[in-house]
Design an enzyme around this catalytic site. Structure first.
Site, short mmCIF file in Angstrom:
data_model
loop_
_atom_site.label_atom_id
_atom_site.label_comp_id
_atom_site.label_asym_id
_atom_site.label_seq_id
_atom_site.Cartn_x
_atom_site.Cartn_y
_atom_site.Cartn_z
N HIS A 61 1.08 -1.21 0.04
CA HIS A 61 -0.23 0.08 -0.09
C HIS A 61 0.86 1.24 -0.02
O HIS A 61 1.87 1.09 -0.27
CB HIS A 61 -0.88 -0.03 1.12
CG HIS A 61 -0.21 -0.05 2.62
ND1 HIS A 61 0.26 -0.96 2.88
CD2 HIS A 61 -0.32 0.86 3.59
CE1 HIS A 61 0.77 -0.54 4.49
NE2 HIS A 61 0.20 0.38 4.58
N HIS A 63 1.23 3.89 2.20
CA HIS A 63 1.91 4.63 3.23
C HIS A 63 3.39 4.85 3.31
O HIS A 63 3.86 3.92 2.69
CB HIS A 63 1.22 3.85 4.72
CG HIS A 63 -0.08 4.31 4.82
ND1 HIS A 63 -0.73 3.60 5.98
CD2 HIS A 63 -1.13 5.25 4.53
CE1 HIS A 63 -2.02 4.18 5.93
NE2 HIS A 63 -2.04 5.30 5.29
N ASP A 65 5.74 4.33 5.16
CA ASP A 65 6.84 3.37 5.76
C ASP A 65 6.73 2.26 4.86
O ASP A 65 7.53 1.14 5.27
CB ASP A 65 6.25 3.04 7.08
CG ASP A 65 5.05 2.50 7.56
OD1 ASP A 65 4.12 2.90 6.59
OD2 ASP A 65 4.58 1.75 8.47
N HIS A 66 5.90 2.00 3.75
CA HIS A 66 5.95 0.98 2.77
C HIS A 66 6.53 1.27 1.38
O HIS A 66 6.71 0.23 0.87
CB HIS A 66 4.75 0.22 2.99
CG HIS A 66 4.20 -0.22 4.24
ND1 HIS A 66 4.30 -1.77 4.44
CD2 HIS A 66 3.61 0.26 5.45
CE1 HIS A 66 3.77 -1.83 5.82
NE2 HIS A 66 3.57 -0.66 6.25
N HIS A 143 -7.31 -2.42 5.78
CA HIS A 143 -6.49 -1.14 6.32
C HIS A 143 -7.02 0.06 6.33
O HIS A 143 -8.28 0.01 5.78
CB HIS A 143 -4.91 -1.32 5.71
CG HIS A 143 -4.12 -0.34 6.51
ND1 HIS A 143 -3.94 -0.34 7.94
CD2 HIS A 143 -2.98 0.31 5.89
CE1 HIS A 143 -2.92 0.38 8.12
NE2 HIS A 143 -2.46 1.06 6.95
N ASP A 211 -0.52 -4.03 6.27
CA ASP A 211 -1.00 -3.81 7.68
C ASP A 211 -2.48 -4.39 7.55
O ASP A 211 -3.20 -3.97 6.28
CB ASP A 211 -0.96 -2.29 7.87
CG ASP A 211 0.62 -1.77 7.66
OD1 ASP A 211 1.48 -2.46 7.26
OD2 ASP A 211 0.86 -0.50 8.23
N HIS A 270 6.59 -5.69 11.89
CA HIS A 270 5.77 -4.44 11.64
C HIS A 270 5.35 -4.01 13.25
O HIS A 270 4.38 -3.65 13.51
CB HIS A 270 4.50 -4.64 10.89
CG HIS A 270 4.11 -3.22 10.48
ND1 HIS A 270 3.18 -2.30 11.04
CD2 HIS A 270 4.41 -2.44 9.33
CE1 HIS A 270 2.91 -1.28 10.47
NE2 HIS A 270 3.70 -1.11 9.29
#
Length: 303
Positions: A61, A63, A65-66, A143, A211, A270
């Protein structure tokens, strides 16, 4: 043999002793990577992963941090003299996201081939850039934004029987052709793979989900995985309401999925930056599912 390395295990932001969650898998000398947060190329280097072998990137996805580490990763690949295409898979909209992120690395010595996946329905496909015997399934998870999990099935070649090949008078230089699944013609006769092998071997299955809240889709797709990699932000129930609002999972919820899905082993990942020592929950976690590993950065296994 599939070599798996969980190079980072953190969520939200990198810490001094914990990189952001990313998973590196190498098969027959070629590699694929799941997710690419800030500093991923350093996490891979620290873990001893060979970045020069990377052919395919999967994004769960959008976000930060990914995916925010993508420009640095792409530039690092160029510095490793990569010239073959990099294949990128991710949810719908990834083409535009990649183009925007690439504004600071517009000139690359290799092509980006981007495939958008349906983030609301399961999709099964193959990745010939790695190996045509790998089946990949993307599936929706729950998510705060559209997000997908991935399940990989690595089919294994049947066991080659040299005694059968010798009995049929097949020259040794033709053995590898037969073992690859192709037939050959020999003195007017067709020799097939089945005639010189001893049957199919069990495939290797790896499932990755982060997530997300717990869902049936995760349990279903993780069913009987050899390795299930799943997020666990916190252990304690006091964070339950927060996890429900933000679309994340507690460690006990991940453990229950692993148990219900009958997986062989679970790697947790995570972790929240606030959970500095997830190993303190190792005994409690193993009581729920004894195949659990409280993963650290650089966690490795060969399957």
């Amino acid at each position: 043999m599939v070599d798996v390395c969980l190079a980072g295990t953190g969520g939200m932001m990198p810490l001094k002793n914990r990189w952001l969650t990313c998973c590196f898998m190498e098969y027959n000398g070629k590699a694929m990577l799941i997710d690419c947060g800030e500093g991923t190329q350093i996490a891979l280097s620290d873990a001893g992963c060979k970045l020069s072998r990377l052919e395919t990137l999967f994004i769960t996805h959008f976000h930060a941090d990914h995916i925010s580490g993508l420009p640095g990763l792409l530039l690092s690949l160029g510095n490793y003299s990569k010239v073959t295409p990099l294949h990128i898979y991710g949810p719908k909209g990834i083409t535009g996201i990649v183009k925007k992120l690439c504004c600071i690395c517009a000139v690359l010595p290799y092509e980006l081939i981007i495939t958008e996946l349906d983030s609301k329905n399961p999709t099964t496909f193959r990745i010939p850039e790695i190996d045509s015997m790998i089946d990949v399934k993307s599936f929706p998870v729950d998510h705060s934004v559209e997000c997908i999990g991935y399940s990989f099935v690595f089919s294994r070649k049947p066991i080659f029987n040299p005694e059968k090949a010798s009995a049929l008078g097949i020259p040794k230089q033709m053995w590898s052709v037969l073992h690859s699944g192709q037939s050959i013609e020999l003195e007017g006769n067709t020799i097939t793979t089945e005639m010189v092998t001893d049957g199919e071997r069990k495939s290797v299955k790896i499932t990755y989900a982060t997530d997300s809240r717990p869902t049936y889709d995760i349990t279903d797709n993780a069913f009987r995985s050899d390795l299930f990699i799943c997020e666990g932000m916190y252990f304690d129930d006091e964070y339950s309401d927060s996890m429900k609002k933000k679309g994340h999972m507690l460690i006990p919820e991940a453990l229950q999925i692993a148990k219900d899905a009958q997986v062989q082993r679970l790697w947790l990942t995570h972790y929240s930056p606030a959970m500095m020592n997830p190993h303190q929950y190792a005994i409690q976690a193993s009581r729920i599912f004894d195949g659990v590993v409280i993963s650290d950065d650089g966690q490795k296994i060969s399957l």
